[in-house]
Design an enzyme around this catalytic site. Structure first.
Site, PDB file in Angstrom:
ATOM      1  N   GLU A  56     -21.920 -10.774  33.255  1.00  0.00           N
ATOM      2  CA  GLU A  56     -22.535  -9.969  32.003  1.00  0.00           C
ATOM      3  C   GLU A  56     -21.149 -10.440  31.004  1.00  0.00           C
ATOM      4  O   GLU A  56     -20.597 -11.524  31.101  1.00  0.00           O
ATOM      5  CB  GLU A  56     -21.542  -8.696  33.030  1.00  0.00           C
ATOM      6  CG  GLU A  56     -22.810  -7.669  33.269  1.00  0.00           C
ATOM      7  CD  GLU A  56     -22.317  -6.535  33.769  1.00  0.00           C
ATOM      8  OE1 GLU A  56     -23.030  -5.611  34.277  1.00  0.00           O
ATOM      9  OE2 GLU A  56     -21.218  -6.631  34.254  1.00  0.00           O
ATOM     10  N   CYS A  68     -15.960 -10.820  24.483  1.00  0.00           N
ATOM     11  CA  CYS A  68     -15.813 -11.031  25.906  1.00  0.00           C
ATOM     12  C   CYS A  68     -16.441 -11.469  27.231  1.00  0.00           C
ATOM     13  O   CYS A  68     -17.674 -10.686  27.180  1.00  0.00           O
ATOM     14  CB  CYS A  68     -15.651  -9.638  26.507  1.00  0.00           C
ATOM     15  SG  CYS A  68     -14.607  -9.768  28.397  1.00  0.00           S
ATOM     16  N   CYS A 127     -16.700 -13.396  41.632  1.00  0.00           N
ATOM     17  CA  CYS A 127     -15.348 -13.815  41.814  1.00  0.00           C
ATOM     18  C   CYS A 127     -15.053 -14.174  43.060  1.00  0.00           C
ATOM     19  O   CYS A 127     -14.740 -13.195  43.909  1.00  0.00           O
ATOM     20  CB  CYS A 127     -14.129 -13.031  41.303  1.00  0.00           C
ATOM     21  SG  CYS A 127     -12.331 -14.058  41.323  1.00  0.00           S
ATOM     22  N   CYS A 140      -9.250  -9.342  43.304  1.00  0.00           N
ATOM     23  CA  CYS A 140      -7.903  -8.371  43.205  1.00  0.00           C
ATOM     24  C   CYS A 140      -8.441  -7.283  43.542  1.00  0.00           C
ATOM     25  O   CYS A 140      -9.515  -6.257  43.326  1.00  0.00           O
ATOM     26  CB  CYS A 140      -7.164  -8.371  41.719  1.00  0.00           C
ATOM     27  SG  CYS A 140      -6.866  -9.872  40.863  1.00  0.00           S
ATOM     28  N   CYS A 192      -9.810  -4.309  40.205  1.00  0.00           N
ATOM     29  CA  CYS A 192     -10.927  -5.107  40.474  1.00  0.00           C
ATOM     30  C   CYS A 192     -13.192  -4.670  41.058  1.00  0.00           C
ATOM     31  O   CYS A 192     -13.388  -5.384  41.890  1.00  0.00           O
ATOM     32  CB  CYS A 192     -10.483  -6.590  40.110  1.00  0.00           C
ATOM     33  SG  CYS A 192     -12.610  -7.455  38.933  1.00  0.00           S
ATOM     34  N   GLU A 217     -12.575 -16.165  37.615  1.00  0.00           N
ATOM     35  CA  GLU A 217     -11.034 -16.537  37.447  1.00  0.00           C
ATOM     36  C   GLU A 217     -11.570 -18.078  36.963  1.00  0.00           C
ATOM     37  O   GLU A 217     -12.319 -18.894  37.057  1.00  0.00           O
ATOM     38  CB  GLU A 217     -10.921 -16.905  38.169  1.00  0.00           C
ATOM     39  CG  GLU A 217      -9.261 -18.059  38.289  1.00  0.00           C
ATOM     40  CD  GLU A 217      -8.020 -17.766  37.677  1.00  0.00           C
ATOM     41  OE1 GLU A 217      -7.663 -16.611  37.299  1.00  0.00           O
ATOM     42  OE2 GLU A 217      -8.299 -18.469  36.410  1.00  0.00           O
ATOM     43  N   LEU A 255      -0.338 -10.239  34.964  1.00  0.00           N
ATOM     44  CA  LEU A 255       0.599 -10.116  35.579  1.00  0.00           C
ATOM     45  C   LEU A 255       0.841  -8.408  36.766  1.00  0.00           C
ATOM     46  O   LEU A 255       0.644  -8.697  37.650  1.00  0.00           O
ATOM     47  CB  LEU A 255       2.232 -10.008  35.427  1.00  0.00           C
ATOM     48  CG  LEU A 255       3.168  -9.605  35.127  1.00  0.00           C
ATOM     49  CD1 LEU A 255       3.432 -11.434  35.754  1.00  0.00           C
ATOM     50  CD2 LEU A 255       4.062  -9.808  34.199  1.00  0.00           C
ATOM     51  N   ASN A 282      -9.351   1.526  33.661  1.00  0.00           N
ATOM     52  CA  ASN A 282     -10.588   2.599  33.918  1.00  0.00           C
ATOM     53  C   ASN A 282     -11.315   2.243  35.418  1.00  0.00           C
ATOM     54  O   ASN A 282     -11.466   1.612  36.249  1.00  0.00           O
ATOM     55  CB  ASN A 282     -11.663   1.662  33.148  1.00  0.00           C
ATOM     56  CG  ASN A 282     -11.620   0.960  32.087  1.00  0.00           C
ATOM     57  OD1 ASN A 282     -11.368   1.946  30.859  1.00  0.00           O
ATOM     58  ND2 ASN A 282     -11.033   0.003  31.323  1.00  0.00           N
ATOM     59  N   CYS A 330     -12.499  -3.350  30.684  1.00  0.00           N
ATOM     60  CA  CYS A 330     -11.830  -4.223  32.124  1.00  0.00           C
ATOM     61  C   CYS A 330     -12.251  -4.008  33.414  1.00  0.00           C
ATOM     62  O   CYS A 330     -11.388  -2.517  33.297  1.00  0.00           O
ATOM     63  CB  CYS A 330     -10.212  -4.829  31.496  1.00  0.00           C
ATOM     64  SG  CYS A 330      -9.111  -5.596  32.312  1.00  0.00           S
TER      65      CYS A 330
HETATM   66  S1  SF4 Z   1      -9.347  -9.414  38.028  1.00  0.00           S
HETATM   67 FE1  SF4 Z   1     -10.375 -11.363  38.130  1.00  0.00          FE
HETATM   68  S2  SF4 Z   1      -9.251 -12.684  39.321  1.00  0.00           S
HETATM   69 FE2  SF4 Z   1      -9.326 -10.854  40.137  1.00  0.00          FE
HETATM   70  S3  SF4 Z   1     -10.991 -10.626  41.522  1.00  0.00           S
HETATM   71 FE3  SF4 Z   1     -11.945  -9.627  39.273  1.00  0.00          FE
HETATM   72  S4  SF4 Z   1     -12.421 -10.988  37.407  1.00  0.00           S
HETATM   73 FE4  SF4 Z   1     -11.727 -11.922  39.900  1.00  0.00          FE
END
Ligand code: SF4
Length: 351
Positions: A94, A107, A114, A118, A121, A165, A220, A296, A339
């Site tokens: 996307e 973006c 990924c 994280c 995410c 990433e 961060l 979000n 995000c």
């Molecule tokens: S925040 Fe970025 S680096 Fe972390 S899991 Fe999501 S896409 Fe990957």
């Protein structure tokens, strides 16, 4: 299956020139092809209208193109457009066009999924299926640029903040940056491009050493190693001290703007004690900019956004301590384009 042929749009200008010379083509063909492939973003050989049919056929025999296709377009109530792209083998990624009064930002994604998991995410839950090729990264820019043109606007900025990433797809991302900034590519100023990383210290330094001059953003999101490791497992091998010093190295060696990205999570990292520690980290990277990001919520994940008063108090504290700070409000929320929300359900197209 990936094609066994070399991808036409991955060739360097030198490789393309050599191939054209071996085929007995005049020197000006290189410039014509560069214009089609990298400036105009041609995604089919049929579009190459001033290239002789015979040469197009030879290109078809020798090289693969395999462009991204748009599978789905969604527009949010705030004007944000999300495109779902389909790779030739049916994987989905996307990209998002963020439209504000001042600027239009694309973006883009660098990987399908990924590997970094994280905790906050949506993409991290998918795992990594594969890296995108540089031409697939650039397809996103061209297709989002067309969206901007349809809205009567011009694309001004590109951020590598979509799925994946970027530094774990180093070679392809680097090549895409070279095409975006090259005079015979899109000729964008590096100041208009931001690469965002979860923090892989040695690759942040390598970017500087490789002569990249784009802006670099470090995700961060926490101010102690213990806290950061809880939400970003990458911190185990790339702790705060390592990534902050790598960011400083990048800034010193490139003169480019660097930033800390900091999502505010309720009851996790939004106290004045956190703000104080963040000021301490900022002191290690002169002129670093802080982007505070409204979270979000992702269904099934545990985090909540900080409330407006807490967010304001946090921002005020940073600004009182002389830290340049921007609050990034969430956009495209009603189409999951914000995000941390980019994750394609299903992943594999059903064809
Ligand atoms: S925040 Fe970025 S680096 Fe972390 S899991 Fe999501 S896409 Fe990957």
């Amino acid at each position: 299956m990936q094609s066994a042929k070399k991808h036409l749009r991955q060739l360097s200008p030198e490789e393309l020139q050599q191939w054209l010379a071996a085929e007995g083509e005049p020197a000006y063909r290189l410039r014509q092809l560069q214009q089609w492939l990298w400036e105009k973003g041609a995604r089919s050989l049929h579009q190459l209208s001033n290239i002789p049919q015979k040469l197009r056929e030879k290109l078809h025999q020798h090289f693969a193109l395999e462009p991204l296709e748009v599978e789905l377009r969604q527009q949010a109530s705030d004007g944000t457009v999300k495109l779902r792209f389909r790779t030739h083998e049916g994987l989905l990624v996307e990209g998002v066009l963020i439209v504000t009064e001042e600027r239009v930002t694309a973006c883009i994604s660098s990987q399908v999924g990924c590997s970094l998991t994280c905790a906050f995410c949506a993409t991290g839950r998918m795992g990594r299926l594969r890296n995108l090729r540089s031409d697939e990264i650039l397809d996103q820019v061209h297709l989002l640029r067309e969206e901007a043109q349809r809205l009567g606007r011009q694309l001004n900025n590109i951020v590598y903040m979509g799925m994946g990433e970027p530094l774990l797809n180093y070679r392809e991302v680097l090549h895409s940056l070279q095409v975006l900034t090259a005079p015979q590519g899109l000729a964008l100023s590096p100041r208009r491009i931001t690469v965002s990383t979860a923090g892989i210290a040695k690759l942040m330094r390598r970017l500087a050493d490789d002569g990249v001059r784009v802006r670099l953003a470090l995700s961060l999101h926490a101010t102690t190693d213990e806290q950061r490791s809880r939400i970003m497992p990458i911190n185990e091998e790339n702790n705060l001290s390592a990534v902050v010093s790598a960011l400083r190295y990048y800034q010193e060696h490139t003169g480019s703007r660097v930033s800390f990205e900091y999502i505010l999570f309720s009851n996790f990292n939004d106290t004045l004690e956190d703000a104080r520690r963040l000021v301490g980290l900022c002191a290690q990277v002169p002129m670093v900019h802080v982007n505070l990001i409204e979270y979000n919520p992702v269904p099934g994940l545990f985090f909540e956004a900080s409330d407006a008063a807490t967010t304001q108090r946090f921002q005020d504290f940073l600004q009182r301590h002389g830290i340049p700070t921007t609050l990034r409000r969430s956009r495209g929320r009603d189409i999951d384009a914000a995000c941390g929300q980019l994750a394609t359900q299903g992943l594999l197209h059903s064809s």
